[in-house]
Design a protein around this motif. Sequence first.
Motif, PDB file in Angstrom:
ATOM      1  N   ILE A 124       0.855  -1.188   0.000  1.00 49.32           N
ATOM      2  CA  ILE A 124       0.000   0.000   0.000  1.00 49.32           C
ATOM      3  C   ILE A 124       0.889   1.235   0.000  1.00 49.32           C
ATOM      4  CG2 ILE A 124      -1.693   1.368   1.287  1.00 49.32           C
ATOM      5  CD1 ILE A 124      -2.775  -1.207   2.471  1.00 49.32           C
ATOM      6  N   CYS A 125       0.653   2.117  -0.960  1.00 54.17           N
ATOM      7  CA  CYS A 125       1.309   3.421  -0.992  1.00 54.17           C
ATOM      8  C   CYS A 125       0.272   4.440  -0.546  1.00 54.17           C
ATOM      9  CB  CYS A 125       1.822   3.735  -2.393  1.00 54.17           C
ATOM     10  SG  CYS A 125       2.723   5.311  -2.489  1.00 54.17           S
ATOM     11  N   ALA A 126       0.553   5.138   0.550  1.00 55.84           N
ATOM     12  CA  ALA A 126      -0.442   6.038   1.133  1.00 55.84           C
ATOM     13  C   ALA A 126       0.113   7.437   1.297  1.00 55.84           C
ATOM     14  CB  ALA A 126      -0.901   5.498   2.482  1.00 55.84           C
ATOM     15  N   SER A 132      -2.957   3.757  -2.791  1.00 55.80           N
ATOM     16  CA  SER A 132      -2.753   2.919  -3.969  1.00 55.80           C
ATOM     17  C   SER A 132      -2.295   1.554  -3.466  1.00 55.80           C
ATOM     18  CB  SER A 132      -1.703   3.526  -4.900  1.00 55.80           C
ATOM     19  OG  SER A 132      -2.151   4.757  -5.436  1.00 55.80           O
ATOM     20  N   ALA A 133      -3.116   0.542  -3.684  1.00 59.25           N
ATOM     21  CA  ALA A 133      -2.856  -0.785  -3.141  1.00 59.25           C
ATOM     22  C   ALA A 133      -2.702  -1.800  -4.263  1.00 59.25           C
ATOM     23  CB  ALA A 133      -3.986  -1.203  -2.201  1.00 59.25           C
ATOM     24  N   ALA A 134      -1.892  -2.828  -4.016  1.00 62.38           N
ATOM     25  CA  ALA A 134      -1.675  -3.880  -5.017  1.00 62.38           C
ATOM     26  C   ALA A 134      -1.503  -5.223  -4.327  1.00 62.38           C
ATOM     27  CB  ALA A 134      -0.442  -3.558  -5.858  1.00 62.38           C
ATOM     28  N   GLY A 135      -2.004  -6.266  -4.987  1.00 61.33           N
ATOM     29  CA  GLY A 135      -1.850  -7.623  -4.481  1.00 61.33           C
ATOM     30  C   GLY A 135      -2.956  -8.030  -3.535  1.00 61.33           C
ATOM     31  N   ASN A 136      -3.961  -8.719  -4.065  1.00 63.45           N
ATOM     32  CA  ASN A 136      -5.078  -9.223  -3.256  1.00 63.45           C
ATOM     33  C   ASN A 136      -5.676  -8.132  -2.371  1.00 63.45           C
ATOM     34  OD1 ASN A 136      -6.911 -11.112  -2.237  1.00 63.45           O
ATOM     35  ND2 ASN A 136      -5.535 -11.750  -0.604  1.00 63.45           N
ATOM     36  N   GLY A 148      -9.930  -6.475  -5.540  1.00 61.31           N
ATOM     37  CA  GLY A 148      -9.310  -6.591  -6.857  1.00 61.31           C
ATOM     38  C   GLY A 148      -7.824  -6.823  -6.716  1.00 61.31           C
ATOM     39  N   GLU A 149      -7.149  -6.948  -7.848  1.00 57.73           N
ATOM     40  CA  GLU A 149      -5.706  -7.135  -7.833  1.00 57.73           C
ATOM     41  C   GLU A 149      -4.987  -5.838  -7.481  1.00 57.73           C
ATOM     42  OE1 GLU A 149      -2.119  -8.881  -7.761  1.00 57.73           O
ATOM     43  OE2 GLU A 149      -4.088  -9.853  -7.817  1.00 57.73           O
ATOM     44  N   SER A 150      -5.593  -4.711  -7.850  1.00 59.31           N
ATOM     45  CA  SER A 150      -5.039  -3.406  -7.505  1.00 59.31           C
ATOM     46  C   SER A 150      -6.185  -2.420  -7.319  1.00 59.31           C
ATOM     47  CB  SER A 150      -4.073  -2.902  -8.589  1.00 59.31           C
ATOM     48  OG  SER A 150      -4.769  -2.701  -9.808  1.00 59.31           O
ATOM     49  N   ALA A 151      -5.933  -1.365  -6.564  1.00 59.81           N
ATOM     50  CA  ALA A 151      -6.974  -0.373  -6.314  1.00 59.81           C
ATOM     51  C   ALA A 151      -6.344   0.971  -6.004  1.00 59.81           C
ATOM     52  CB  ALA A 151      -7.875  -0.797  -5.161  1.00 59.81           C
ATOM     53  N   ASP A 152      -6.988   2.018  -6.497  1.00 60.52           N
ATOM     54  CA  ASP A 152      -6.606   3.384  -6.181  1.00 60.52           C
ATOM     55  C   ASP A 152      -7.814   4.015  -5.486  1.00 60.52           C
ATOM     56  OD1 ASP A 152      -4.305   5.436  -7.133  1.00 60.52           O
ATOM     57  OD2 ASP A 152      -6.218   6.487  -6.991  1.00 60.52           O
ATOM     58  N   TYR A 153      -7.647   4.389  -4.220  1.00 55.95           N
ATOM     59  CA  TYR A 153      -8.801   4.803  -3.422  1.00 55.95           C
ATOM     60  C   TYR A 153      -8.586   6.174  -2.797  1.00 55.95           C
ATOM     61  CZ  TYR A 153     -12.625   4.462   0.006  1.00 55.95           C
ATOM     62  OH  TYR A 153     -13.759   4.677   0.741  1.00 55.95           O
ATOM     63  N   GLN A 154      -9.546   7.080  -3.052  1.00 58.36           N
ATOM     64  CA  GLN A 154      -9.578   8.387  -2.413  1.00 58.36           C
ATOM     65  C   GLN A 154     -10.633   8.316  -1.311  1.00 58.36           C
ATOM     66  OE1 GLN A 154      -7.735  11.050  -2.983  1.00 58.36           O
ATOM     67  NE2 GLN A 154      -6.893  10.881  -5.043  1.00 58.36           N
ATOM     68  N   GLN A 155     -10.188   8.096  -0.092  1.00 59.40           N
ATOM     69  CA  GLN A 155     -11.130   7.830   0.991  1.00 59.40           C
ATOM     70  C   GLN A 155     -12.061   9.005   1.256  1.00 59.40           C
ATOM     71  OE1 GLN A 155      -9.346   7.018   4.796  1.00 59.40           O
ATOM     72  NE2 GLN A 155     -11.248   6.272   5.694  1.00 59.40           N
ATOM     73  N   ASP A 156     -11.550  10.230   1.243  1.00 56.58           N
ATOM     74  CA  ASP A 156     -12.385  11.380   1.553  1.00 56.58           C
ATOM     75  C   ASP A 156     -13.440  11.640   0.488  1.00 56.58           C
ATOM     76  OD1 ASP A 156     -10.346  11.972  -0.210  1.00 56.58           O
ATOM     77  OD2 ASP A 156     -10.070  14.021   0.498  1.00 56.58           O
ATOM     78  N   GLN A 157     -13.169  11.212  -0.755  1.00 58.60           N
ATOM     79  CA  GLN A 157     -14.120  11.398  -1.849  1.00 58.60           C
ATOM     80  C   GLN A 157     -14.968  10.159  -2.110  1.00 58.60           C
ATOM     81  OE1 GLN A 157     -12.038  12.837  -5.352  1.00 58.60           O
ATOM     82  NE2 GLN A 157     -10.713  14.139  -4.114  1.00 58.60           N
ATOM     83  N   GLY A 158     -14.600   9.020  -1.526  1.00 59.19           N
ATOM     84  CA  GLY A 158     -15.316   7.785  -1.770  1.00 59.19           C
ATOM     85  C   GLY A 158     -15.160   7.288  -3.188  1.00 59.19           C
ATOM     86  N   TYR A 159     -14.026   7.622  -3.842  1.00 53.60           N
ATOM     87  CA  TYR A 159     -13.791   7.219  -5.235  1.00 53.60           C
ATOM     88  C   TYR A 159     -12.782   6.083  -5.285  1.00 53.60           C
ATOM     89  CZ  TYR A 159     -12.007   7.268 -10.002  1.00 53.60           C
ATOM     90  OH  TYR A 159     -11.606   6.892 -11.265  1.00 53.60           O
TER      91      TYR A 159
END
Length: 253
Positions: A124-126, A132-136, A148-159
């Motif tokens: 996880i790169c935060a 930005s997370a990768a791997g399970n 998913g295998e990877s995810a990009d998450y904006q927690q404050d925006q819920g995106y």
Amino acid sequence: MLGKRKAALSAVAIFAVAALNVGTLQAADVPSELDADVISYDMSTGEVKAEGNVLMKHGNTRVAGQSASYNMNSRTGIISGGIIAESDDMRMTAQQAELAGEAIKASGGVDAVKGTMHLTAQSICAEGNHYSAAGNVQATDGSKSFSGESADYQQDQGYVLLSNGGTITTQDGTFSAGHMEGWLNDGHYKGTGDAHVKSTARDFEGGGDTAEYDSARGIAELTGNAWGVQGNNTVRSGHLTVHLADNGKAGVK
């Protein structure tokens, strides 16, 4: 500097703050402390090294590990060995973390909790509220979750962006595709590549090459080998728009 020592170093304070992404160091009077079995500090290069039972403190921020190396000039470094980092509503565990300014890249079975969010992945790169997370990747935030295998998450925006495919699950149902993005707070999702919508709440299931689903409005738009099923009724089309009513009835265009 050898032996069991404590050091009130502002550089190490920045290290601890960066490790939890709680913002830049502003208050000079906030107490900072480094505790380890062995500590060395080279003033000419700005290198700080600590070995054995490392504990960094800065205000409410605590970072524990087995070894740490940080350069206060470049604001980069590595902490490794069963990391536990805590501050206010944030907690992260990992095997290793690379630090760069206010960003952290943690690896080795990372588990992060902040507020209503619980996120696990191999890495996880935060930075702030951006992950930005990768791997399970497995994540929950309130009543919503995604994987998913990877995810990009904006927690404050819920995106969330699942560029390598994945699944979003809500109280309404599930949405999955080979490439997808979702606005979790709005219940709005878009996907391409074997897209699939399943609304348990509205007794509807459909799919196509692409799909866009607005759960708040109850509209599913499917294109390319599109299909939709409700009860015993099945429809197929190159472009299918379904208006889903809360009473379980569907209107098709």
